[in-house]
Every structure is written in structure tokens, then in C-alpha cells.
Enzyme design. Structure first.
Site, PDB file in Angstrom:
ATOM      1  N   CYS A  27      18.092 -13.741  27.456  1.00  0.00           N
ATOM      2  CA  CYS A  27      17.912 -12.700  28.421  1.00  0.00           C
ATOM      3  C   CYS A  27      18.500 -12.873  29.554  1.00  0.00           C
ATOM      4  O   CYS A  27      18.794 -11.657  30.165  1.00  0.00           O
ATOM      5  CB  CYS A  27      16.233 -12.878  28.509  1.00  0.00           C
ATOM      6  SG  CYS A  27      15.504 -12.096  26.986  1.00  0.00           S
ATOM      7  N   CYS A 113      11.475 -11.941  26.367  1.00  0.00           N
ATOM      8  CA  CYS A 113      11.559 -11.418  25.006  1.00  0.00           C
ATOM      9  C   CYS A 113      10.604 -11.946  23.981  1.00  0.00           C
ATOM     10  O   CYS A 113      10.487 -11.766  23.036  1.00  0.00           O
ATOM     11  CB  CYS A 113      13.094 -11.953  24.585  1.00  0.00           C
ATOM     12  SG  CYS A 113      13.155 -13.348  24.241  1.00  0.00           S
ATOM     13  N   ASP A 345      11.136  26.997 -24.976  1.00  0.00           N
ATOM     14  CA  ASP A 345      10.187  26.448 -25.937  1.00  0.00           C
ATOM     15  C   ASP A 345      11.089  25.374 -26.822  1.00  0.00           C
ATOM     16  O   ASP A 345      12.310  25.370 -26.900  1.00  0.00           O
ATOM     17  CB  ASP A 345       9.710  27.507 -26.859  1.00  0.00           C
ATOM     18  CG  ASP A 345       8.704  28.694 -25.939  1.00  0.00           C
ATOM     19  OD1 ASP A 345       8.264  27.919 -24.996  1.00  0.00           O
ATOM     20  OD2 ASP A 345       8.782  29.789 -26.427  1.00  0.00           O
TER      21      ASP A 345
END
Length: 364
Positions: A27, A113, A345
Site C-alpha cells: 500500500c 487494504c 412429425d
């Protein structure tokens, strides 16, 4: 070395201030605008040693550094307009309480932090994440890694920025908020290479496989609460959100609030927390895979989907099963969604260009 640790004389007072207040070394580097990725990948012990070398000005014979033990543990935020009388003779702002840390104490959690750039970004934690990834059983050749951080980190960073801005201002320098390296960016610089090494695949922002980690820090949840009074319009309750204090709401409030109001209302004393952030959740997810194409049907006794009436199967197989089962094996999935552009079908053939079909599945 000079290249790896590019701090200059203008950073000295900021390093002293934040190190004394027990801010983590990563930091400190963020607030000194250090943008070299490899610097942040040094271990915390190496970073502490380099910071002390920088402060001592003697790289050959650095003082013995107690790992992780800057001297004092409380930082006071002062309104810059009222702060002139609190300067020491050497010009450093008086920020610290008289409480000091004894050498035997454990490494303190960073007050900025909250541990994110300490233990929670290093190899032991990465191995824990990789263990969760392995146990989830996903198959992947790259990954996206995302983290969700508690919103009070924004408040603590803002408080520290005001303090550092005031300190560098005394030297005639300016620190804009954008000059601080983003915590998430630094976190990725550190963790991405470790994840790639451990899992053997690259971390790629475009990967379909995502590993996300959600962090929380209940001890400091109250840090954001004063903003709801200062900036009420930013915190409107919504049905989908458990808390009004989302990262986006806190970010908007911090953009609006004036420095003086923030300093007046936010607690002036930042104490290192008792513990680091906790992991609320580690989650793995893979985006759906889509396969599209065309098929021809030449049989007059093959239904498009499994034909079951009252629990009794009428035909042995179906178009869906003939196409879907190989795809399940290929992508290692338990189920898939089958869709065609039109139904026919059981006794109708699909000739010529065939019938368009698509299949999607959540991959594991």
C-alpha cells in the site's frame, strides 16, 4: 535495486508516515505511485527490508528489520486547515499515538487494504483458491480471475489519500487520487502469475471459465455508515441488494463529499484492525457453450425429441438424443438444451439443406 524499487527523495516523508502507522509495504508503494509490477511481487519481508534501506540511506548495511514491525499502530487524520500547529520540528505531521508495538508482536493487518495485499495475495492463499478450483471438477484451458472487495476499503483509502495529499502538499507536490494505484490492479499483478503457475493455464480476460473470490471484513463494516448521513441521495434501498452500502454507492458518495466534511465526520483515528479480510465465497463458473448446425433426417420412424407417453417410451431414439449424446461426451456435461428451427412429425423426413438446430449447455 534502483530499477526494482524506484522511490525518490520526494517519497521519503510519505514512506515514513505510512510505515510508522503500520501500513503494509504494498500500500505504501501504491501511494507513492510505483507502477512496476515486479516490485509488488517481492515478498513482504523483502519489501520491508527495501523500505528500511530507502529510509536509512545505506543499502550496503541496512539496519536489522523486525519483519512486519513498524513502530506504532495508530494514525490520526487531521483537517489540513487545523494542522499547522501539529508539525514536528523536522516537518513531519504528528500522526501517531504514543502506543507502540513490542518486537514480539505478530504482523499487524494493514489499516488501508485490511490484509488484501498481505497474506491474501501470496502463494499460500492462491493454493487455497486452486484447491477449490480442483475440487469443483471443471475442465478449462484458461481462466478469468475476479475479486469482490468490501466497500469500506474505498473509505479507508480515501482517508489515507487526504492525509498523504496534505503531507506531500507541504513539500509543494500534488497527489491526485488517480495517482494512487488501484488495489484491485495491484492484486491482479501479484496473483495472476501465481495462479497460472499453480493451475498450469493462462489467466485470460476473455476466458469462458471464471474463478471469483468474495472478501468481507465485518469488523469494519461501520466505516461506511457516516456517508449515508452526509450523502443520503447516494444510498437508496433496492429490492435486490441486501445492503445500501454497495461499492458503487460508496464510490459516488466519496466523489460528492467535500474533504472538510469527510475529515469532520470520519473517525480521526485509524487503528489497524484485529484481523484481515475473510473469504466469504470462492466460486467457479463456466459460460454456456453453444453449438449450431443443420441435420438431415431420412427415417420416417424417428421423432425429433424423445417420444414418451404416460411414462412409456414409443421410439428407441430421437434426433435430440442422436445429436446431443455425442456433444455431452465431448464437452463432459450432464445435460443440454436442444432447440430446432421447426418441428417435424415422426414420419416426416428432413432433406435438402436440412433443419437448423442449436444446443447449449453449462459446462463443467
Amino acid at each position: 535495486s534502483e530499477v526494482m524499487f524506484p522511490l525518490t527523495e520526494k517519497d521519503r516523508r510519505v514512506v515514513q508516515m505510512l510505515l510508522s502507522a503500520r501500513c503494509c509495504p504494498r500500500c505504501i508503494l501504491r501511494f507513492c505511485s510505483v507502477g512496476i509490477q515486479t516490485t509488488y511481487r517481492l515478498s513482504r519481508k523483502e519489501l520491508f527490508t527495501e523500505l528500511h534501506k530507502f529510509l536509512n540511506g545505506d543499502e550496503d548495511k541496512p539496519k536489522e528489520v523486525e519483519y512486519g514491525q513498524p513502530p506504532c499502530k495508530k494514525m490520526r487524520l487531521q483537517d489540513s486547515e487545523k494542522n499547522d500547529s501539529d508539525s514536528e520540528q523536522n516537518g513531519a505531521v504528528k500522526l501517531l499515538s504514543s502506543e507502540c508495538i513490542l518486537p514480539g508482536d505478530e504482523v499487524q493487518t494493514c489499516f488501508v487494504c485490511l490484509g488484501i495485499l498481505q497474506d491474501l495475495c501470496e502463494m499460500d492463499f492462491v493454493k487455497k483458491v486452486c484447491g477449490e478450483v480442483d475440487s469443483a471438477g471443471y475442465h478449462f484451458n484458461s481462466l478469468v480471475f475476479s475479486v469482490s472487495l468490501p466497500p469500506q476499503l474505498l473509505v479507508r483509502e480515501h482517508a489515507t489519500w487526504l492525509l498523504v495529499k496534505q503531507e506531500v502538499g507541504q513539500l509543494g507536490n500534488v497527489l491526485m487520487k488517480d495517482d494512487i494505484l488501484q488495489l484491485k490492479e495491484v492484486y491482479k499483478w501479484i496473483t495472476h502469475p501465481l495462479l497460472s503457475e499453480e493451475l498450469g493455464v493462462p489467466v485470460d480476460g476473455k476466458s469462458l471459465f471464471e474463478v471469483s473470490v468474495v472478501f468481507a471484513h465485518p469488523e469494519t463494516d461501520g466505516d461506511c455508515h457516516f456517508l449515508a448521513t452526509a450523502c443520503r441521495e447516494c444510498f437508496r434501498p433496492t429490492k435486490n441488494k441486501q445492503s445500501v452500502f454497495t461499492r458503487m454507492a460508496v464510490m459516488k458518495a466519496l466523489e460528492k463529499i467535500k474533504d472538510g466534511d469527510f475529515l469532520q465526520q470520519f473517525p480521526h483515528q485509524l487503528e489497524p484492525p484485529k484481523s484481515s479480510c475473510v473469504v466469504q465465497e470462492i466460486q467457479c463458473s463456466h459460460n454456456s457453450i453453444y453449438v449450431a448446425g443443420r441435420y438431415n433426417k431420412f427415417s420416417r420412424s424417428l421423432p425429433q425429441t424423445p417420444w414418451v407417453i404416460d411414462g412409456e417410451r414409443k421410439m428407441e431414439s430421437s434426433v435430440e438424443e442422436l445429436i446431443g449424446e455425442p456433444l455431452k461426451k465431448m464437452f463432459k456435461v450432464d445435460s443440454l438444451n436442444f432447440s430446432s428451427s421447426g418441428r417435424e412429425d415422426v414420419d416426416v423426413r428432413a432433406l435438402g439443406n436440412g433443419n437448423y438446430v442449436s444446443a447449449s449447455s453449462d459446462v463443467s
